[in-house]
Design an enzyme around this catalytic site. Sequence first.
Site: not given
Length: 336
Positions: A164, A236, A332
Amino acid sequence: MNILENASLLTFNTFRVHVKTRYLIEVSDVNDIRNFIGSELHAIRPKMVLGGGSNVLFTHDYDGCILRLSIKGIENISENDESVLLRAAAGENWDDFVAYCVKNGWGGIENLSYIPGTVGASPVQNIGAYGMEVRDSIEMVETIDLESGSTRKFSNKQCEFAYRNSIFRSDLQNRVIITHVTFRLKKNHCFNTSYHELKKELSLHPETTLGNIRSAVITIRKRKLPDVEILANAGSFFKNPVVDQTLLDSLKLRYPEIPFFLDSGGNIKLSAAWLIEHCTWKGRRVRNVGTYRKHPLVIVNYGGADGSEILSFAQKIQQSVLNHFGIGLETEVNII
Ligand code: EPU
């Protein structure tokens, strides 16, 4: 170039937070970006680039310039028996691009079906799902420097991809605009169906094909994740935390059932969803904000929440996980 002053961002963020930006500038081709850099607006700070707004949380009005890219186009650059090289413009819708590739029999991103957002945002946080990451199909990323206007091509290695993350989210955040991404997709692709849930869903299909993988992924995502059109969210909210062996061993003594997995780099990752659920946050709601009842890693705005309310809810979860497990959850989602 389309310029809006004091513009609402309500429809440009999937958390559906009511905030405004001093300027919202829509650029529909590379010339527009050059015109922007040559204009008076360019001196205004701060500046940021917004893709689909599906991974961002605005906690206040933005006193600067937001650039929205609507550059479109998919070019077939070259093709041989094994693969195809596709150059896609940053403003293309990500899932439409996946659908186009799957339809043509080109593999490498089918597990990334139904992820909201744009092609240009896909390398920024190296989107990933069901055992696949976009970095494995990216050949090159083209950018324009927001200050100087100079262009630069980043090879896959130069993108510094990680879980990520990429150089576009770290050193170069808000310093360059991604205009195009070139993908190498395979014609005789080895399917990646190792993810337990995907394997299970695929067993309901008569055979494993790109199209069936795409259908299975869409079914799983629709079942587990809230539809942003119905329940505002940004996927998320936290990353799955990476821990060392010593911490894992001590956690296993207390929680023998704790789920963990090794990523492609050999790092030990825990499931943030499990940690959050264990701290009793699954499905909990405080006024207008809550965790999704089917997946606690997703924070939802039930309507009317502002960004700071969502952030303070997220911080309570972080505090709880820290107190309980000694683990700091990283977001995130980009907090602005
Ligand atoms: N789990 C729970 N409770 C739940 C849900 C999950 O304890 O309610 C635990 C289970 O142990 C489960 C594990 O979490 O096996 C993993 O759950 P899931 O398969 O849903 O994946 P995830 O790790 O929570 C990641 C990505 C998702 C991606 C899925 C599937 C991150 C931060 N998230 O979630 O990506 O779709 O894997 O590959 O890495 C996103 O980035 O926005 C996103 C949705």
